[in-house]
Design an enzyme around this catalytic site. Structure first.
Site, PDB file in Angstrom:
ATOM      1  N   GLU A 195       0.482  -7.418   9.656  1.00  0.00           N
ATOM      2  CA  GLU A 195       0.305  -6.667  10.910  1.00  0.00           C
ATOM      3  C   GLU A 195      -0.735  -7.350  11.802  1.00  0.00           C
ATOM      4  OE1 GLU A 195      -0.233  -2.921   8.698  1.00  0.00           O
ATOM      5  OE2 GLU A 195       1.264  -2.088  10.066  1.00  0.00           O
ATOM      6  N   GLU A 226       4.510  -1.622   2.351  1.00  0.00           N
ATOM      7  CA  GLU A 226       3.874  -0.304   2.335  1.00  0.00           C
ATOM      8  C   GLU A 226       4.721   0.789   1.696  1.00  0.00           C
ATOM      9  OE1 GLU A 226       3.558  -2.515   4.700  1.00  0.00           O
ATOM     10  OE2 GLU A 226       1.600  -2.415   5.667  1.00  0.00           O
TER      11      GLU A 226
HETATM   12  N1  3HC Z   1      -5.988  -4.416  -2.173  1.00  0.00           N
HETATM   13  C1  3HC Z   1      -6.874  -4.416  -3.182  1.00  0.00           C
HETATM   14  N2  3HC Z   1      -6.751  -5.198  -4.277  1.00  0.00           N
HETATM   15  C2  3HC Z   1      -5.684  -6.009  -4.319  1.00  0.00           C
HETATM   16  C3  3HC Z   1      -4.723  -6.061  -3.309  1.00  0.00           C
HETATM   17  C4  3HC Z   1      -4.908  -5.221  -2.172  1.00  0.00           C
HETATM   18  N3  3HC Z   1      -4.068  -5.238  -1.133  1.00  0.00           N
HETATM   19  N4  3HC Z   1      -3.771  -6.950  -3.660  1.00  0.00           N
HETATM   20  C5  3HC Z   1      -4.138  -7.439  -4.854  1.00  0.00           C
HETATM   21  N5  3HC Z   1      -5.290  -6.880  -5.254  1.00  0.00           N
HETATM   22  C6  3HC Z   1      -6.056  -7.171  -6.469  1.00  0.00           C
HETATM   23  C7  3HC Z   1      -5.316  -6.788  -7.724  1.00  0.00           C
HETATM   24  O1  3HC Z   1      -5.532  -5.446  -8.055  1.00  0.00           O
HETATM   25  C8  3HC Z   1      -5.919  -7.748  -8.729  1.00  0.00           C
HETATM   26  O2  3HC Z   1      -7.183  -7.211  -9.067  1.00  0.00           O
HETATM   27  P1  3HC Z   1      -7.779  -7.429 -10.537  1.00  0.00           P
HETATM   28  O3  3HC Z   1      -7.918  -8.910 -10.708  1.00  0.00           O
HETATM   29  O4  3HC Z   1      -9.052  -6.688 -10.508  1.00  0.00           O
HETATM   30  O5  3HC Z   1      -6.767  -6.841 -11.468  1.00  0.00           O
HETATM   31  C9  3HC Z   1      -6.167  -9.011  -7.908  1.00  0.00           C
HETATM   32  O6  3HC Z   1      -6.199  -8.577  -6.549  1.00  0.00           O
HETATM   33  C10 3HC Z   1      -5.095 -10.065  -8.064  1.00  0.00           C
HETATM   34  O7  3HC Z   1      -3.837  -9.454  -7.794  1.00  0.00           O
HETATM   35  P2  3HC Z   1      -2.517  -9.855  -8.610  1.00  0.00           P
HETATM   36  O8  3HC Z   1      -2.803  -9.834 -10.056  1.00  0.00           O
HETATM   37  O9  3HC Z   1      -1.425  -9.027  -8.083  1.00  0.00           O
HETATM   38  O10 3HC Z   1      -2.380 -11.384  -8.153  1.00  0.00           O
HETATM   39  P3  3HC Z   1      -1.050 -12.237  -7.965  1.00  0.00           P
HETATM   40  O11 3HC Z   1      -1.532 -13.591  -7.640  1.00  0.00           O
HETATM   41  O12 3HC Z   1      -0.106 -12.034  -9.089  1.00  0.00           O
HETATM   42  O13 3HC Z   1      -0.319 -11.625  -6.670  1.00  0.00           O
HETATM   43  C11 3HC Z   1      -0.203 -10.748  -4.413  1.00  0.00           C
HETATM   44  C12 3HC Z   1      -0.912 -11.714  -5.403  1.00  0.00           C
HETATM   45  C13 3HC Z   1       1.230 -11.203  -4.216  1.00  0.00           C
HETATM   46  C14 3HC Z   1      -0.962 -10.786  -3.121  1.00  0.00           C
HETATM   47  C15 3HC Z   1      -0.214  -9.325  -5.021  1.00  0.00           C
HETATM   48  O14 3HC Z   1      -1.533  -9.011  -5.413  1.00  0.00           O
HETATM   49  C16 3HC Z   1       0.236  -8.243  -4.088  1.00  0.00           C
HETATM   50  O15 3HC Z   1       1.418  -8.084  -3.875  1.00  0.00           O
HETATM   51  N6  3HC Z   1      -0.711  -7.463  -3.550  1.00  0.00           N
HETATM   52  C17 3HC Z   1      -0.418  -6.250  -2.811  1.00  0.00           C
HETATM   53  C18 3HC Z   1       0.142  -6.512  -1.458  1.00  0.00           C
HETATM   54  C19 3HC Z   1       0.320  -5.206  -0.729  1.00  0.00           C
HETATM   55  O16 3HC Z   1       0.954  -4.284  -1.190  1.00  0.00           O
HETATM   56  N7  3HC Z   1      -0.230  -5.144   0.481  1.00  0.00           N
HETATM   57  C20 3HC Z   1      -0.164  -3.971   1.300  1.00  0.00           C
HETATM   58  C21 3HC Z   1      -1.460  -3.257   1.278  1.00  0.00           C
HETATM   59  S1  3HC Z   1      -1.375  -1.733   2.139  1.00  0.00           S
HETATM   60  C22 3HC Z   1      -1.674  -2.136   3.759  1.00  0.00           C
HETATM   61  O17 3HC Z   1      -1.908  -3.273   4.078  1.00  0.00           O
HETATM   62  C23 3HC Z   1      -1.664  -0.975   4.708  1.00  0.00           C
HETATM   63  C24 3HC Z   1      -1.605  -1.363   6.128  1.00  0.00           C
HETATM   64  O18 3HC Z   1      -0.308  -1.165   6.625  1.00  0.00           O
HETATM   65  C25 3HC Z   1      -2.554  -0.561   6.952  1.00  0.00           C
END
Ligand code: 3HC
Length: 709
Positions: A111, A131
């Site tokens: 975004e 989301e």
């Molecule tokens: N917020 C907080 N922590 C997050 C995070 C996030 N968005 N994304 C990942 N993390 C944390 C994980 O919990 C993990 O923490 P830990 O080491 O303490 O367990 C660490 O980061 C590493 O994450 P992964 O093990 O998942 O790492 P990968 O390398 O396998 O994957 C990734 C990386 C593809 C970026 C994956 O973490 C992912 O898909 N993350 C979530 C993405 C997501 O859903 N984003 C949307 C957020 S909501 C939003 O943005 C709302 C907006 O519209 C206002």
């Protein structure tokens, strides 16, 4: 010049460009500190007359994973700008802001990029708005800006599925302006800024929303009706995108934010966020030294080329690992290879993989009748017949031929892994890897931790399970491990309900209506009823005769009704069809068993079905926690979501129990205990939590797996 703000952000000057790099390892999640830093530095750069353009980039592996999901559980901090305000600042700027995207750019990060004047991405970048998979809608303009860039149909596809697309696809659909190798991103972004000089700043919000026919929305609605299964976020996201086509940008943005804030605090989002973190928490194991070097797994061996063995081989080969499978006879080897080929050919014919992929994957699987072929494997998974003597014989051979550093795993679903490990030369390298059938499709792998296994071996297996796209959860050794042990408790109530007045289709429907992917009887037919029959026969001698026991399933098996594979089980199946048809023969059997046992059949409500099946299931989960066989309640949730079709949006059984109220669950458990005695033995942990008015998620309910002290 090089400065940093709360070390979340670094500023670099490249001539007349300011490069702002997000720096919040591991994924540059955008939290309050990062938003504050960005706001400050952006305003500074916008005021600075020596800066012509601003480039946004991410440090490390990713641009950014989006908003910090942990913050959604906390109250907003006063005075800290939210993402909407931050993006507004970017979009209103009089100089262009350019996003240089490598790695992941999801949610709020995408975004942020959508609010920029230009977006460049590397081909390996992954972009998406996930989301809805977290139970809410994009909350910082995603539903309003994305359709303006890529059109309504593509925007709906991305927003409703939450899927991530690669840089090339993002380039093709207009989500990014240029696709450039990661190493050149910064240079190209600077060239872009140079080219934009003297032109009015491009603003996504000013783009018109391309027209979309009503059918586009109708198709999306139909898809939601088919797949949402009680989730509310997808329909809310669809409504937001529709508003982008009907209302002004400002009004659409306001309503999107309203929807986001409403949903983010709701039960669906709480549950889905819980699962997000539980899946990651499950990868952490006790006893592993910081910085320990894990055994490398580059080549995999499998013993047994039956259904399970071939599924496991396919799972590894699809992820790029070479696999060698050993079976006893040339016929078994040929059958297995044919199964592998057929699976990949089918995937190719359905367009799921390319011709080249298909050939490559088939080429990664070889097979032999000689155990010597396993000599170079780093991990060997035994998937032979479920018989302890057979397992001992296989492991004795593996002990002889495998390298000293190889990890040896059994895929048993019911035998004692401690016993199997103890009979080998080096029990520290032996563990269970319990795949679920079909192993190439089901995501769950229970990583079974015998007392003797080394933490490094466990961690290496969790890692390889992740590499093949599956979710591993460490469990202790007990009958059925975690998943099946709970399943037995759940299934037992389903069987008892039949004796008391229900019929299989009613039980299945009530549990499907709750959100389960399938009812227990349908699932049994799919898996084959003979597997659990064999286990029941093995355990029969030890079963106290005074305890209630439902024999309906045994009687079905004795009738030759073994499930879908025999065309009949709890249901009837037309030739070649997987659709279950209720069968009067089964009804007659149920009624006659009821009569034999002296039950006066009664009306059973759907509520009672849910209460008893899940009450028994959750109580068993609590016993498992008490016994240290699962490390955390969240691990159980992950197991039931990925292995047994528990609805993800309800957060898994332990989360759901807590949200529904543990006292209510305990009441149901105590009632069953009063009627069924030790078959439903209330968990001391459950009683204690209810007594203390606490929940599973509170500290004190987790302990290292296998710690039974
Ligand atoms: N917020 C907080 N922590 C997050 C995070 C996030 N968005 N994304 C990942 N993390 C944390 C994980 O919990 C993990 O923490 P830990 O080491 O303490 O367990 C660490 O980061 C590493 O994450 P992964 O093990 O998942 O790492 P990968 O390398 O396998 O994957 C990734 C990386 C593809 C970026 C994956 O973490 C992912 O898909 N993350 C979530 C993405 C997501 O859903 N984003 C949307 C957020 S909501 C939003 O943005 C709302 C907006 O519209 C206002």
């Amino acid at each position: 010049m090089n400065s940093s703000n709360e070390s979340r952000l670094s500023l670099d000057r490249r001539g007349r460009m300011a490069v702002l790099t997000l720096h919040h390892p591991p994924v540059n999640a955008i939290d309050a500190a990062l938003r504050t830093a960005l706001h400050l530095e952006l305003r500074e750069a916008m005021r600075d007359g020596t800066v012509d353009a601003i480039i946004l980039a991410g440090a490390g592996k990713h641009f950014s994973a989006g908003a910090d999901i942990r913050e959604f559980a906390k109250p907003p901090i006063e005075g800290v700008p939210n993402l909407v305000e931050l993006i507004e600042l970017i979009e209103n700027a009089s100089k262009p802001v350019i996003a240089a995207i490598h790695g992941t750019a999801t949610g709020g990060a995408l975004e942020l990029a959508l609010g920029c004047a230009y977006r460049l991405a590397s081909p390996e970048a992954e972009l998406g708005l996930p989301e809805v998979t977290l139970g809410f809608v994009p909350g910082a303009g995603g539903t309003q800006r994305l359709p303006r860039l890529v059109g309504v149909e593509k925007a709906l596809d991305l927003i409703l599925s939450g899927r991530r697309i690669g840089g090339d696809e993002a380039g093709r659909c207009g989500l990014v302006d240029e696709v450039v190798p990661a190493a050149d991103l910064l240079l190209r972004a600077m060239a872009f800024a140079e080219g934009a000089k003297g032109r009015p700043v491009r603003r996504t919000r000013d783009f018109p929303v391309p027209e979309a026919s009503p059918e586009v929305f109708e198709r999306a609605e139909a898809e939601i009706a088919k797949t949402a299964r009680g989730r509310v976020a997808p329909a809310a996201a669809l409504a937001c995108v529709r508003r982008a086509t009907e209302l002004s940008f400002a009004e659409g943005l306001r309503l999107e934010r309203e929807a986001f804030l409403g949903l983010v605090r709701g039960p669906e989002s709480m549950a889905l966020r819980h699962v997000f973190f539980a899946e990651r928490e499950a990868q952490k194991i006790s006893g592993l030294e910081e910085g320990a070097v894990l055994p490398a797994i580059r080549r995999v061996g499998v013993v047994g080329f039956g259904t399970m063995g071939s599924g496991i081989a396919i799972a590894f080969a699809s992820a790029g690992l070479p696999v060698v499978v050993v079976d006893e006879t040339p016929e078994a080897v040929d059958r297995g290879l044919a199964k592998v080929r057929a699976t990949y050919e089918e995937a190719r014919s359905k367009g799921r993989i390319t011709e080249a992929d298909c050939a490559e994957r088939i080429g990664r699987v070889c097979a032999d009748t000689d155990y010597e072929a396993l000599k170079t494997a780093d991990l060997v998974i035994e998937a032979a017949f479920e018989d302890i003597d057979v397992k001992h014989a296989v492991f004795a051979k593996l002990d002889r031929v495998c390298s000293g550093s190889a990890i040896l795993a059994t895929n048993t679903s019911s035998l004692d892994v401690n016993v199997i490990a103890a009979a080998t030369k080096n029990p520290a390298r032996v563990l269970g890897l319990h795949f679920f059938s079909p192993a190439n499709i089901m995501k769950l792998v229970e990583v079974v931790r015998p007392t003797s296994v080394s933490p490094g071996v466990l961690a290496a297996c969790l890692d390889v399970v992740k590499r093949i796209g599956k979710i591993g959860v460490v469990v202790g050794v007990c009958e059925g491990f975690v998943g099946n042990r709970m399943l037995f408790a759940y299934r037992r109530q389903a069987d008892f309900l039949l004796e008391e007045g229900a019929l299989p289709p009613q039980v299945d429907r009530a549990l499907r209506d709750f959100g389960m992917a399938m009812g227990p009887f349908q699932t049994g037919d799919l898996a084959g009823l003979d597997i659990s029959w064999r286990i029941r026969k093995r355990l029969a001698a030890a079963r106290p005769k005074e305890l209630r026991y439902s024999a309906i399933a045994d009687r079905l098996c004795e009738m030759g009704r073994l499930g879908q594979k025999t065309g009949a089980g709890w249901y009837r199946y037309e030739k070649g069809s997987r659709t279950p048809t209720p069968d009067p023969e089964v009804d007659a059997l149920v009624l006659s068993v009821s009569a034999e046992l002296g039950f006066t059949r009664r009306e059973i409500s759907d509520g009672e079905i849910v209460e008893r099946c899940f009450g028994a299931l959750i109580n068993e989960g609590a016993l498992i926690l008490e016994e240290g066989l699962a490390a955390r309640p969240g691990d159980i949730d992950v197991i039931w979501i990925h292995g047994y079709g528990f609805p993800r949006h309800r957060g898994g059984p332990m989360h759901w129990a807590e949200v529904s109220g543990l006292p209510k669950i305990l009441e149901a458990v105590e009632r069953m205990h009063a009627n069924q005695g030790v078959l439903v033995q209330p968990s001391a942990l459950l009683r204690q939590l209810v007594g203390d008015a606490r929940g599973f998620s509170e500290p004190g309910t987790s302990r290292p797996t296998g710690d039974r002290s």
